[in-house]
Design a protein around this motif. Sequence first.
Motif, PDB file in Angstrom:
ATOM      1  N   SER A 261      -6.379  -4.167   5.229  1.00 11.49           N
ATOM      2  CA  SER A 261      -6.485  -4.108   6.686  1.00 11.49           C
ATOM      3  C   SER A 261      -7.721  -4.842   7.197  1.00 11.49           C
ATOM      4  N   GLU A 262      -8.796  -4.899   6.393  1.00  5.98           N
ATOM      5  CA  GLU A 262      -9.995  -5.634   6.812  1.00  5.98           C
ATOM      6  C   GLU A 262      -9.703  -7.128   6.904  1.00  5.98           C
TER       7      GLU A 262
ATOM      8  N   ASP B 201      -4.570   4.311   9.898  1.00  5.79           N
ATOM      9  CA  ASP B 201      -5.898   3.751  10.182  1.00  5.79           C
ATOM     10  C   ASP B 201      -5.902   3.288  11.638  1.00  5.79           C
TER      11      ASP B 201
ATOM     12  N   GLN C 266      -9.248  -3.558   0.459  1.00  3.86           N
ATOM     13  CA  GLN C 266      -8.697  -2.977   1.686  1.00  3.86           C
ATOM     14  C   GLN C 266      -8.053  -4.073   2.521  1.00  3.86           C
TER      15      GLN C 266
ATOM     16  N   ARG D 194      -4.976   3.032   2.010  1.00  9.19           N
ATOM     17  CA  ARG D 194      -5.701   1.901   2.597  1.00  9.19           C
ATOM     18  C   ARG D 194      -6.231   0.930   1.549  1.00  9.19           C
ATOM     19  N   TRP D 195      -6.304   1.342   0.287  1.00  2.97           N
ATOM     20  CA  TRP D 195      -6.978   0.534  -0.724  1.00  2.97           C
ATOM     21  C   TRP D 195      -6.096   0.290  -1.949  1.00  2.97           C
TER      22      TRP D 195
ATOM     23  N   SER E 167     -14.740  -5.114   1.074  1.00  2.00           N
ATOM     24  CA  SER E 167     -13.729  -5.801   1.887  1.00  2.00           C
ATOM     25  C   SER E 167     -14.271  -6.142   3.257  1.00  2.00           C
ATOM     26  N   SER E 168     -15.018  -5.214   3.840  1.00  2.00           N
ATOM     27  CA  SER E 168     -15.596  -5.451   5.164  1.00  2.00           C
ATOM     28  C   SER E 168     -16.595  -6.599   5.119  1.00  2.00           C
TER      29      SER E 168
ATOM     30  N   GLN F 124      -0.888   3.792   7.944  1.00  2.00           N
ATOM     31  CA  GLN F 124      -1.600   4.115   6.704  1.00  2.00           C
ATOM     32  C   GLN F 124      -2.104   5.564   6.601  1.00  2.00           C
TER      33      GLN F 124
ATOM     34  N   LEU G 235       0.814  -1.212   0.000  1.00  2.00           N
ATOM     35  CA  LEU G 235       0.000   0.000   0.000  1.00  2.00           C
ATOM     36  C   LEU G 235       0.848   1.263   0.000  1.00  2.00           C
TER      37      LEU G 235
ATOM     38  N   THR H 151      -8.770   0.582  12.844  1.00  2.00           N
ATOM     39  CA  THR H 151      -8.540  -0.822  12.506  1.00  2.00           C
ATOM     40  C   THR H 151      -7.376  -1.390  13.296  1.00  2.00           C
TER      41      THR H 151
END
Length: 378
Positions: free
Chosen positions: A118-119, A165, A116, A104-105, A356-357, A163, A93, A168
Amino acid sequence: MMQHTLYFRRLDYRILPLIFILMVVSLLVIASADQPAGYLEEGVFFTPAVQRQLLFFLLGWVCFFVFSYADYRKLRQYCPMIYIGTILLLLGLFFTEPIQNVRRWYRIPLIQFGLQPSEYAKLALVITLSYFLEKKEGSIKRLGTLMQAGLLVLIPFALIFKQPDLGTALVLLPIMLVMFYFGGVPKRLVMLMSLGGALLLALTVSMFLGMLSHEKIKPAALHVMKEYQYERLNPNTYHQRSSQIAIALGSVTGSGWGQSDYTAKHWLPFADTDSVFPAFTEQFGFVGAFCLLVIFFLLIYFSFQVTAVAKDFFGRLLSSGIAVYLAIHVIINIGMMCGLLPITGVPLLLVSYGGSSVMSIMIALGILQSVYVRRYTF
């Protein structure tokens, strides 16, 4: 054929309607909030955002049934690959162009999808810690083993925090504490770490409740953090006030679906993602919010029940980690929308918009069901 029959007989059918209801709630809020004004008056429900979310849900159901049917114990052999792959995705990233000043993406242009990492990192950490704690069960009380376990958490935590974030990254900490508890880490150490976290949480909540002055604490706080970091703890931001106004406008029964005034005029920021709870509450009021919380409670309660029936150590660790992973999303998101916690971008479980979530949560629920289905397997 026998295996298929046992699978369908042992599946926990109590959670299926709960998941479905949360998905319906998500589509209702997105249809009313994340679209140009006037769509609902023209009878348009399947807006582009609703269509994408519906696609995410369909893919999520596929992942749910695939992972619930597969044997969760096979995750052991893929665990190193899952962890290393997740770290590489998080590192990558920093070589991408920032989106809204954060990295983040990954944008995948052909299918209009933003990945994403991190999810998925939260679930990857649950799997990795389960594998590690089971493997080190006999030596978990040694200092070297504890440092290795801590390092497994610290690496994704630092990469996600960078990031940046913060929300998260903070989700990883309660996951770690609960899994340490079930994994046999000395109880005094877990209690000490939990106490430290509880004190920081109490300090933050006191600030957001007005018991402590944000401005008076600022000079001391700037000795340990930068000013822009401290400003994230400001309880008087526009987003914080807007969320509380939307919730208050819902009153007891709400304005009715599609009849909201505050959210419809886009005065509530991120009404389909971070602020989906106040957007829902404005339309369905206290009664709707209470029913939604009951659904969340039942889903999380049934998830923790899996830990009690799991027949092996790896399954207990997996189920406990996933259960707290689900619970912490609800606690943080609703806490920050009610003005008790800083707004950090943690999505509301299966209700906030985002592929992603949705995918990561449905995979997690699928793994949880895999443990439950095999509760009679020795």
